[in-house]
Design a protein around this motif. Structure first.
Motif, PDB file in Angstrom:
ATOM      1  N   ILE A  63       0.846  -1.189   0.000  1.00 42.17           N
ATOM      2  CA  ILE A  63       0.000   0.000   0.000  1.00 42.17           C
ATOM      3  C   ILE A  63       0.881   1.239   0.000  1.00 42.17           C
ATOM      4  CG2 ILE A  63      -1.957  -1.095   1.156  1.00 42.17           C
ATOM      5  CD1 ILE A  63      -1.018   0.288   3.742  1.00 42.17           C
ATOM      6  N   GLY A  64       0.319   2.324  -0.511  1.00 43.46           N
ATOM      7  CA  GLY A  64       0.983   3.614  -0.490  1.00 43.46           C
ATOM      8  C   GLY A  64      -0.061   4.700  -0.640  1.00 43.46           C
ATOM      9  N   SER A  65       0.392   5.906  -0.891  1.00 44.02           N
ATOM     10  CA  SER A  65      -0.512   7.047  -1.014  1.00 44.02           C
ATOM     11  C   SER A  65      -0.265   7.753  -2.338  1.00 44.02           C
ATOM     12  CB  SER A  65      -0.303   8.018   0.150  1.00 44.02           C
ATOM     13  OG  SER A  65      -0.588   7.387   1.390  1.00 44.02           O
ATOM     14  N   TYR A 148       2.957  20.407   6.028  1.00 41.19           N
ATOM     15  CA  TYR A 148       1.922  19.465   6.444  1.00 41.19           C
ATOM     16  C   TYR A 148       1.901  18.303   5.451  1.00 41.19           C
ATOM     17  CZ  TYR A 148       0.790  23.616   9.088  1.00 41.19           C
ATOM     18  OH  TYR A 148       0.891  24.707   9.913  1.00 41.19           O
ATOM     19  N   SER A 149       2.201  17.130   5.983  1.00 33.22           N
ATOM     20  CA  SER A 149       2.275  15.930   5.156  1.00 33.22           C
ATOM     21  C   SER A 149       1.018  15.097   5.345  1.00 33.22           C
ATOM     22  CB  SER A 149       3.515  15.115   5.541  1.00 33.22           C
ATOM     23  OG  SER A 149       3.541  13.901   4.823  1.00 33.22           O
ATOM     24  N   MET A 150       0.532  14.516   4.238  1.00 31.26           N
ATOM     25  CA  MET A 150      -0.685  13.716   4.289  1.00 31.26           C
ATOM     26  C   MET A 150      -0.471  12.363   3.628  1.00 31.26           C
ATOM     27  SD  MET A 150      -3.508  16.699   3.543  1.00 31.26           S
ATOM     28  CE  MET A 150      -2.385  17.687   2.542  1.00 31.26           C
ATOM     29  N   GLY A 189       4.365   8.598  -1.294  1.00 28.76           N
ATOM     30  CA  GLY A 189       3.619   9.082  -2.441  1.00 28.76           C
ATOM     31  C   GLY A 189       2.587  10.134  -2.117  1.00 28.76           C
ATOM     32  N   GLY A 190       2.344  10.386  -0.818  1.00 27.20           N
ATOM     33  CA  GLY A 190       1.404  11.434  -0.435  1.00 27.20           C
ATOM     34  C   GLY A 190       2.033  12.812  -0.562  1.00 27.20           C
ATOM     35  N   PRO A 191       1.214  13.872  -0.486  1.00 23.48           N
ATOM     36  CA  PRO A 191       1.749  15.232  -0.637  1.00 23.48           C
ATOM     37  C   PRO A 191       2.180  15.834   0.693  1.00 23.48           C
ATOM     38  CG  PRO A 191      -0.640  15.325  -0.523  1.00 23.48           C
ATOM     39  CD  PRO A 191      -0.264  13.858  -0.395  1.00 23.48           C
ATOM     40  N   THR A 192       3.190  16.680   0.651  1.00 18.91           N
ATOM     41  CA  THR A 192       3.521  17.561   1.758  1.00 18.91           C
ATOM     42  C   THR A 192       3.321  18.982   1.255  1.00 18.91           C
ATOM     43  OG1 THR A 192       5.061  16.038   2.807  1.00 18.91           O
ATOM     44  CG2 THR A 192       5.320  18.358   3.313  1.00 18.91           C
ATOM     45  N   VAL A 193       2.507  19.756   1.991  1.00 21.70           N
ATOM     46  CA  VAL A 193       2.054  21.052   1.475  1.00 21.70           C
ATOM     47  C   VAL A 193       2.447  22.183   2.405  1.00 21.70           C
ATOM     48  CG1 VAL A 193       0.114  19.927   0.307  1.00 21.70           C
ATOM     49  CG2 VAL A 193      -0.229  20.904   2.595  1.00 21.70           C
ATOM     50  N   SER A 194       2.382  23.390   1.874  1.00 22.04           N
ATOM     51  CA  SER A 194       2.628  24.612   2.642  1.00 22.04           C
ATOM     52  C   SER A 194       1.366  24.992   3.416  1.00 22.04           C
ATOM     53  CB  SER A 194       3.002  25.739   1.680  1.00 22.04           C
ATOM     54  OG  SER A 194       1.888  26.020   0.823  1.00 22.04           O
ATOM     55  N   ALA A 195       1.437  26.086   4.155  1.00 20.83           N
ATOM     56  CA  ALA A 195       0.276  26.561   4.912  1.00 20.83           C
ATOM     57  C   ALA A 195      -0.869  26.948   3.998  1.00 20.83           C
ATOM     58  CB  ALA A 195       0.676  27.757   5.786  1.00 20.83           C
ATOM     59  N   GLU A 196      -0.572  27.229   2.732  1.00 21.50           N
ATOM     60  CA  GLU A 196      -1.615  27.545   1.758  1.00 21.50           C
ATOM     61  C   GLU A 196      -2.174  26.312   1.072  1.00 21.50           C
ATOM     62  OE1 GLU A 196       1.435  29.175   1.656  1.00 21.50           O
ATOM     63  OE2 GLU A 196       0.632  30.815   2.864  1.00 21.50           O
ATOM     64  N   GLY A 197      -1.667  25.125   1.449  1.00 18.19           N
ATOM     65  CA  GLY A 197      -2.182  23.894   0.868  1.00 18.19           C
ATOM     66  C   GLY A 197      -1.591  23.542  -0.476  1.00 18.19           C
ATOM     67  N   VAL A 199       1.583  22.057  -2.932  1.00 17.16           N
ATOM     68  CA  VAL A 199       2.552  20.964  -2.788  1.00 17.16           C
ATOM     69  C   VAL A 199       3.981  21.488  -2.805  1.00 17.16           C
ATOM     70  CG1 VAL A 199       3.409  18.814  -3.797  1.00 17.16           C
ATOM     71  CG2 VAL A 199       0.953  19.300  -3.819  1.00 17.16           C
ATOM     72  N   VAL A 200       4.716  21.147  -1.747  1.00 15.95           N
ATOM     73  CA  VAL A 200       6.139  21.468  -1.624  1.00 15.95           C
ATOM     74  C   VAL A 200       6.994  20.253  -1.958  1.00 15.95           C
ATOM     75  CG1 VAL A 200       7.944  22.123   0.033  1.00 15.95           C
ATOM     76  CG2 VAL A 200       5.724  23.282   0.059  1.00 15.95           C
ATOM     77  N   GLY A 201       6.493  19.058  -1.655  1.00 16.74           N
ATOM     78  CA  GLY A 201       7.256  17.838  -1.914  1.00 16.74           C
ATOM     79  C   GLY A 201       6.351  16.626  -1.874  1.00 16.74           C
ATOM     80  N   VAL A 202       6.935  15.479  -2.240  1.00 14.09           N
ATOM     81  CA  VAL A 202       6.225  14.207  -2.242  1.00 14.09           C
ATOM     82  C   VAL A 202       6.883  13.314  -1.204  1.00 14.09           C
ATOM     83  CG1 VAL A 202       5.502  12.222  -3.635  1.00 14.09           C
ATOM     84  CG2 VAL A 202       5.746  14.481  -4.705  1.00 14.09           C
ATOM     85  N   ASN A 203       6.094  12.758  -0.284  1.00 18.30           N
ATOM     86  CA  ASN A 203       6.636  11.861   0.740  1.00 18.30           C
ATOM     87  C   ASN A 203       7.381  10.708   0.070  1.00 18.30           C
ATOM     88  OD1 ASN A 203       5.018  13.454   2.404  1.00 18.30           O
ATOM     89  ND2 ASN A 203       3.402  11.917   2.554  1.00 18.30           N
ATOM     90  N   VAL A 204       8.601  10.394   0.553  1.00 16.45           N
ATOM     91  CA  VAL A 204       9.333   9.298  -0.078  1.00 16.45           C
ATOM     92  C   VAL A 204       9.972   8.335   0.910  1.00 16.45           C
ATOM     93  CG1 VAL A 204      11.543  10.522  -0.359  1.00 16.45           C
ATOM     94  CG2 VAL A 204      10.905   8.735  -1.969  1.00 16.45           C
ATOM     95  N   ALA A 205      10.492   8.813   2.047  1.00 16.49           N
ATOM     96  CA  ALA A 205      11.247   7.900   2.915  1.00 16.49           C
ATOM     97  C   ALA A 205      11.381   8.488   4.307  1.00 16.49           C
ATOM     98  CB  ALA A 205      12.634   7.627   2.333  1.00 16.49           C
TER      99      ALA A 205
END
Length: 440
Positions: A63-65, A148-150, A189-197, A199-205
């Motif tokens: 599973i992943g995101s 904020y990572s999801m 594979g989930g998103p990490t976002v700024s305070a404005e929502g 995307v700043v990066g993609v979760n990887v490890a």
């Protein structure tokens, strides 16, 4: 200097928060949580859990995101989340479950192997989607910014994690963002976002053995892959594309490694080659304090490159390692020292066992190389290689050199290369051997 609209909006957000809080407190847990609540409230229609299923059994294998990035059903995830379906499409298939409860099948339409990214398509139209942060696209978010990572950790449900942006990781070949937040398996594979929502990066490890040491793929690589997918006229042969990208990545890696060259470091009466490439970490160790007291003194240097590349669940490659051990007998005769040196110079390649599907059997050749100059000791040299079955022209190589000029001391040097072309391996091996020298 021009200031981006996003940065002005961000500054106003913090200013209003500052003015609204009691007692002039600039930052509180309540303020942080209200931002997280707002981000997460808007996220469910845009978030995905991605499951790899064994096609014939219908049961999940991993599973992943992921997250939507277009209104026509394109989403971003990690390559490692979907790699089984990419490499073995007859055995595995993909399925998504959205945070809003919708579900369906997925197809992979693009991959970026070096940056561990993939684009998937799902039958979802006119859904809300994430956009990319302007400062992150320029590579210049502010250090210390709250992010904020999801994702869906451990299949427990969709979660939001607050953390801190700490810039790009030092001493790594592929760009990664250091995120101080608790990423867990399933959030890949989930998103990490700024305070404005955005995307700043993609979760990887995440780094096991540390606290809140997590890593993101910078958003600009995800945006670039999305653009390439939009421009492609026909769907690629994904398995062939993985091989092509692996070949291109390793060619650039070893070209850069060769350009950096070697420098000398002293070990006893020898000069051993070290690289000046910035993506190596080197550590020293000694057996001086061992119990019982050792019969030979061994001082070692180990240098590893942060160049690993995920190809499949049972194949991580691209590593480079340089090892040196200076051995001096204290209570060993020459025969016993020679036996110890033989044990220390055994080749270590990753092939065999469960890896046989990726590698041919290893082959080794041993020979003696006489001193070509007065500053180079004679060497016993062992060269071992194994070829990749799926990726033509690539090899894992181990080169071991043991000095032969002294009866009571020696230098054991090792160069290990993964996923290297044969010509590059030979050229680097020659330079490595030439750099093993006497200092006296």
């Amino acid at each position: 200097m021009a200031v981006s609209v996003a940065r002005v909006a961000r500054a106003l957000t913090w200013l209003l928060l500052f003015l609204a809080l009691d007692g002039g407190t600039a930052w509180t847990a309540q303020g942080a949580s209200s931002i997280a609540e707002g981000i997460y409230a808007a996220a469910p229609p845009r978030l995905l859990q991605i499951r790899t299923l064994v096609a014939n059994a219908g049961q999940q294998a991993s599973i992943g995101s992921g997250f939507l990035v277009s209104a026509d059903g394109l989403a971003i995830t990690n390559y490692h989340v979907v790699s089984q379906a990419v490499l073995e499409p007859k055995t595995y298939r993909l399925e998504y479950t959205a945070a809003d409860g919708s579900r369906g099948e997925l197809s992979v339409v693009g991959v970026d192997l070096p940056n561990d990214l993939a684009i998937v398509r799902l039958a979802k139209r006119d859904a809300p989607f994430f956009t990319f942060d302007g400062a992150a696209m320029e590579g210049s978010p502010s250090k210390g910014e709250r992010l904020y990572s999801m994702g869906n950790p451990l299949d427990l449900g969709f979660t939001i994690i607050e953390g801190t942006y700490n810039g790009l990781v030092d001493r790594t070949y592929n760009d990664r963002v250091h995120f101080s937040g608790a990423l867990n398996p399933g959030m890949s594979g989930g998103p990490t976002v700024s305070a404005e929502g955005q995307v700043v990066g993609v979760n990887v490890a995440t780094r096991r053995g540390g606290q809140l040491l997590s890593f993101l793929v910078p958003a600009r690589y995800a945006a670039a892959l999305l653009q390439r997918v939009r421009e492609q006229k026909t769907p690629p042969d994904l398995r062939a594309e993985v091989g092509r990208q692996l070949a291109a990545w390793q060619s650039a890696l070893y070209r850069s490694f060769a350009e950096k060259g070697f420098r000398s470091t002293a070990l006893g009466p020898y000069l051993a080659p070290e690289t000046v490439a910035p993506w190596f970490n080197c550590w020293a160790n000694t057996n001086a304090g061992a119990t019982p007291r050792p019969r030979a003194s061994i001082n070692s240097i180990n240098c590893k490159a942060d160049t690993g590349l995920y190809v499949a669940p049972d194949l991580n490659t691209g590593a480079i390692q340089i090892d040196h051990s200076y051995v001096k007998a204290t209570e060993l005769n020459q025969f016993q020292l020679a036996t110890l040196l033989t044990q220390m110079s055994q080749p270590r390649l990753v092939g065999g066992g469960p890896f046989r599907k990726w590698y041919t059997p290893q082959r080794c050749h041993e020979d003696f190389v006489g001193a070509a100059a007065s500053d180079r000791p004679p060497l016993r040299v062992i060269w071992c290689a194994q070829a990749y079955r799926e990726f033509e022209g690539l090899y894992d190589v181990a080169l071991i050199a043991v000095t032969q000029d002294q009866g009571s001391e020696a230098l054991v040097s090792r160069l290990s290369l993964q996923a290297v072309g044969y010509d590059d391996a030979v050229a680097l091996g020659k330079r490595f051997l030439q750099s093993v020298q006497s200092s006296k």
